[in-house]
Design an enzyme around this catalytic site. Structure first.
Site, PDB file in Angstrom:
ATOM      1  N   HIS A  49      -2.917   3.261  -4.642  1.00 45.04           N
ATOM      2  CA  HIS A  49      -2.292   2.829  -3.385  1.00 45.04           C
ATOM      3  C   HIS A  49      -0.880   2.294  -3.639  1.00 45.04           C
ATOM      4  O   HIS A  49      -0.481   1.260  -3.088  1.00 45.04           O
ATOM      5  CB  HIS A  49      -3.157   1.770  -2.688  1.00 45.04           C
ATOM      6  CG  HIS A  49      -4.405   2.342  -2.077  1.00 45.04           C
ATOM      7  ND1 HIS A  49      -4.382   3.166  -0.978  1.00 45.04           N
ATOM      8  CD2 HIS A  49      -5.709   2.223  -2.432  1.00 45.04           C
ATOM      9  CE1 HIS A  49      -5.624   3.532  -0.667  1.00 45.04           C
ATOM     10  NE2 HIS A  49      -6.446   2.977  -1.539  1.00 45.04           N
ATOM     11  N   GLU A  59      -9.902   2.898  -5.248  1.00 44.24           N
ATOM     12  CA  GLU A  59      -9.521   4.271  -4.926  1.00 44.24           C
ATOM     13  C   GLU A  59      -8.365   4.779  -5.808  1.00 44.24           C
ATOM     14  O   GLU A  59      -7.274   5.056  -5.310  1.00 44.24           O
ATOM     15  CB  GLU A  59      -9.154   4.363  -3.434  1.00 44.24           C
ATOM     16  CG  GLU A  59     -10.325   3.953  -2.551  1.00 44.24           C
ATOM     17  CD  GLU A  59     -10.038   4.006  -1.052  1.00 44.24           C
ATOM     18  OE1 GLU A  59     -10.900   4.467  -0.305  1.00 44.24           O
ATOM     19  OE2 GLU A  59      -8.951   3.559  -0.630  1.00 44.24           O
ATOM     20  N   ASP A 106       0.861  -1.183   0.000  1.00 39.67           N
ATOM     21  CA  ASP A 106       0.000   0.000   0.000  1.00 39.67           C
ATOM     22  C   ASP A 106       0.894   1.228   0.000  1.00 39.67           C
ATOM     23  O   ASP A 106       2.124   1.109  -0.066  1.00 39.67           O
ATOM     24  CB  ASP A 106      -0.977  -0.018   1.195  1.00 39.67           C
ATOM     25  CG  ASP A 106      -2.319   0.612   0.821  1.00 39.67           C
ATOM     26  OD1 ASP A 106      -2.331   1.776   0.400  1.00 39.67           O
ATOM     27  OD2 ASP A 106      -3.353  -0.079   0.943  1.00 39.67           O
TER      28      ASP A 106
HETATM   29  C1  ACM Z   1     -10.931  -0.450   0.544  1.00 41.57           C
HETATM   30  O1  ACM Z   1     -11.405  -0.455   1.691  1.00 41.57           O
HETATM   31  N1  ACM Z   1     -10.318   0.624   0.075  1.00 41.57           N
HETATM   32  C2  ACM Z   1     -11.036  -1.602  -0.334  1.00 41.57           C
END
Ligand code: ACM
Ligand code: ZN
Length: 765
Positions: free
Chosen positions: A269, A332, A196
């Protein structure tokens, strides 16, 4: 206080069903359990009878013989294993069309007979046996097992738990403990979130900088993401798993019938990866491993070289993880960089893609094809639906169940993990003493009530819902004890949701079985949250006040209260009625006392009576399903919403919509002012409304504006603007109008999305 409560001092009969005295406390609850009188002493079992030439079963039988407490025994291999002369533990392989997870367990005077179709079935039978032993009265001394017949198999084939090791790192030993606990509850997929923005945690030999650089950050944000004051602790933080360690975890999991699904986040991410190899971003960097929480604009570029890079990484990942699934994230992904990038735009033109959503879809499809050619299946978060779903992709539905429904209708496999029921990083109790969490409210009862198959799905579509998963994001979970506290018992509830058919589930009865498991955790010194034993409350419209009721924890006990000024400075020994009327301001605390006399955590409440308290209220725009509070009545129930967090019973969240609340005060009242609580947290996409407008009406039909105030932007915190009414204002009906902020500006968290509007108490004086 006393006079208020004495009126209601009626001792009500306890409403709890006590489960059948001798039903064993097995979780997840087996499909069929039949008890018979009698029992066998484990140490009398002196023979293991197992199928011939099956080293897997042979190993399992020997390993568990010790765990179960068999002392001296001999092993016999047989073409047709059955009970022997001596009392025995028999493993009999059976043919059966259905589940490879099926087992049956028969305990008689001859010993234990296990039937299963695969090694996994035997493993699950052994987990059940262990719990059967734990169910026995510890006073009895010798280990005994009751005569019993159990037939069992799961409702869902995917029973998962997720763990984010990027935001905080957990060692191999800690991961193994997590796997042990999953296995105890027959969960079978471990989703390992390995990369991440805040850390890259898996060694990739071809790209050593991923861990040399990407596994380390300069510090960690302190406090909540929307709390900007504390900043970073400036302490270097990091860690990663070598490939040997990864393989060890995979092996350990497999021994426990768990498949490990690695997640390598892309294209978003990815700050940690880009910090190591900036050439694969759109701008070329420099980038840093993030120290803050959130969603960041710098993502992988969609150019061919970036795709080459992620495919090379995935090649190593595929060879480390023998399972079918590889998770590539996909959630995201801000589009800002792609919009401004010549490389990305050239690809868009070349492929005639309409927009950046289709660019995301292109990226995922390229990766999906690559995995497919390597015999693997791609899983992604539900954003992979944006711009078109890649062939064969499995969708993990986290932003509610909508994405899951859409994917199932398109005949794609789905794993459900909506935030509402499956995010175990959310708060699990209303208690202000809960440790800091990301937000939300997902208590044990809510997890237990989860139905992974939405009603909208027809049976042919429902088949695509493989199961569900509990997610543990670790921004606010710095260590393993905290992790266990967040995971358990919620993961146990989810395990039962996924194993036991809904028709066989009952929360009170589950909670009764859970008490024994809580003791097991305590005995083994494994952290476990008792938050589900906190006393709760609900409020309803009442006559000239608020009808208040306690929500009892799901175990027998009694409610004790203390007034603002306890006469004797101690908890008053009242067993309270569950429901009463609040019609004047009062502060009080209440406790729940269990039969062993232990007191749960206090529920401290401050009721502030006002003109709208307990009155009828209607909202033009419905609250989001994710943030419904305890119903719209919570806006006028005399209890302010907590200032430290949104979500829970006292906050209502509107997604992109205006507040338009109409209150019937019941009679014409003199009015002096109206104040409203609003949450303000840009990092969580929550904004103040632009203004607060009060309208009044005599007839409930024709409204006129009587006062307004414009709200200036302020730092993140709860604010409570009040509006004074003009001299001599009188009215029966009030309308409180607060227009939503609108679209979140580009460059801010959630830029381009609609702002959330969170409303706490509306006080009318
Ligand atoms: C997430 O909670 N961004 C998959
Ligand atoms: Zn680019």
């Amino acid at each position: 206080m006393k006079q208020l409560f004495t009126v209601f001092l009626i001792c009500k009969a306890l409403l709890f069903t006590v489960s059948a005295q001798n039903a064993p406390a097995i979780i997840p609850k087996p499909k069929l359990v039949k008890m018979a009188g009698g029992q066998v002493t484990v140490s009398d079992i002196t023979q293991l009878v197992i199928p011939q030439k099956n080293p897997g079963l042979s190993r399992l039988a020997e390993q568990y013989a010790g765990v179960l407490g068999l002392q001296k025994y001999k092993i016999t291999e047989s073409a047709t294993p059955s009970f022997a002369q001596d009392k025995s533990l028999v493993f009999q392989l059976m043919q059966r069309e259905s589940s490879k997870e099926y087992y049956s367990l028969t305990i008689t005077k001859n010993g234990i007979l296990v039937l299963a179709t695969t090694e996994r079935g035997f493993f699950y039978a052994l987990q059940t046996l262990i719990q059967l032993l734990e169910s026995q009265d510890p006073q009895k001394g010798a280990l005994i097992l009751p005569f019993i017949y159990i037939e069992d198999e799961p409702a869902f084939s995917y029973r998962g738990m997720h763990l984010d090791v990027a935001r905080h790192f957990f060692t191999v030993e800690q991961v193994k403990q997590y796997l042990d606990l999953m296995a105890r509850y027959k969960m079978n997929y471990f989703h390992w979130h390995l990369t991440d923005d805040q850390g890259w945690r898996i060694e990739i030999k071809k790209f050593p900088l991923l861990t040399e650089v990407g596994a380390w950050r300069k510090g960690t944000h302190q406090g909540h993401a929307h709390d900007k004051k504390a900043g970073s602790d400036n302490k270097p933080y990091g860690g990663y798993y070598t490939q040997a360690e990864i393989s060890e975890v995979v092996r350990y999991a497999a021994e426990r019938q768990i498949e490990v699904i690695p997640e390598i986040e892309m294209p978003g991410h990815s700050s940690a990866a880009l910090a190591a190899y900036p050439e694969f971003g759109c701008t070329g960097g420099p980038y840093a491993v993030e120290t803050r929480w959130g969603v960041f604009s710098d993502v992988f570029c969609t150019k061919d070289t970036s795709l080459w890079f992620v495919k090379e990484i995935l090649n190593e990942v595929c060879s480390l993880f023998p399972g079918k699934y590889i998770h590539i994230g996909g959630d995201e992904v801000p589009r800002d960089r792609w919009k401004a990038c010549n490389n990305c735009q050239a690809i868009r033109k070349r492929l005639a893609l309409k927009n950046e959503d289709e660019l995301q879809s292109y990226f995922i499809e390229q990766v999906g094809n690559h995995l497919f050619n390597k015999g693997k299946a791609l899983i992604g978060w539900d954003e992979i639906l944006d711009g078109g779903l890649a062939p064969n992709a499995t969708v993990m539905s986290w932003r509610g169940v909508k994405g899951g429904i859409e994917a199932a209708k398109m005949k794609h496999n789905v794993i459900m993990c909506p935030g509402s029921h499956c995010y175990f990083d959310h708060y699990q109790s209303e208690s202000p003493r809960e440790p800091l969490a990301i937000g939300g409210f997902t208590n044990l009862e809510k997890v237990y009530s989860f139905n992974p198959v939405p009603e909208e799905l027809k049976p042919a579509e429902a088949r695509y819902v493989l199961g569900a998963q509990g997610n543990l994001w670790t921004e606010y979970i710095p260590d393993v004890n905290h992790l266990l506290y967040m995971a358990f018992p919620r993961a146990i509830a989810l395990a039962e949701v996924l194993w036991t058919p809904a028709s066989e589930r009952n929360y009170l009865e589950f909670a009764d079985r859970l008490r024994l498991h809580a003791r097991w955790f305590q005995k083994n010194k494994i952290n476990f949250s008792h938050s589900y034993l906190d006393l709760g409350y609900r409020t309803h419209t009442g006559k000239d006040g608020v009808e208040f009721s306690f929500v009892r924890p799901p175990v027998p006990g009694r409610i004790l209260i203390e007034s603002e000024k306890p006469e004797e400075g101690i908890v008053q020994d009242y067993t309270l009625s569950d429901t009463f009327l609040l019609d004047k301001s009062i502060e009080f605390a209440a406790w729940y006392q269990l039969p062993d006399n232990s007191l749960g955590r206090s529920l401290r409440l401050n009721y502030q009576h006002h003109l709208a308290a307990g009155k009828n209220i209607n909202l033009l725009n419905s609250p989001s399903e994710r943030y419904p509070g305890m119903g719209v009545q919570c806006l006028v129930n005399g209890f302010s919403a907590p200032e430290t967090r949104y979500g829970g019973n006292e906050w209502i969240g509107l997604e992109g919509q205006d507040l338009e609340a109409t209150i019937d005060l019941g009679a014409v009242k003199d009015l002096s002012q109206v104040s409203v609580q609003f949450f303000n947290a840009a990092s969580s996409w929550i904004y103040l409304p632009v203004s607060l407008v009060i309208l009044s009406s005599e007839d409930g039909k024709n409204y006129k504006e009587i006062a307004r105030t414009v709200l200036a932007e302020t730092e993140d915190r709860v604010i409570r603007p009040s509006v004074s009414m003009p001299e001599g204002s009188k009215s029966r009906y009030l309308r409180i109008s607060a227009p939503n902020y609108g679209l979140i500006p580009k460059g801010k968290p959630g830029g381009g999305h609609k702002a959330w509007l969170f409303i706490g108490e509306i006080i009318v004086e």
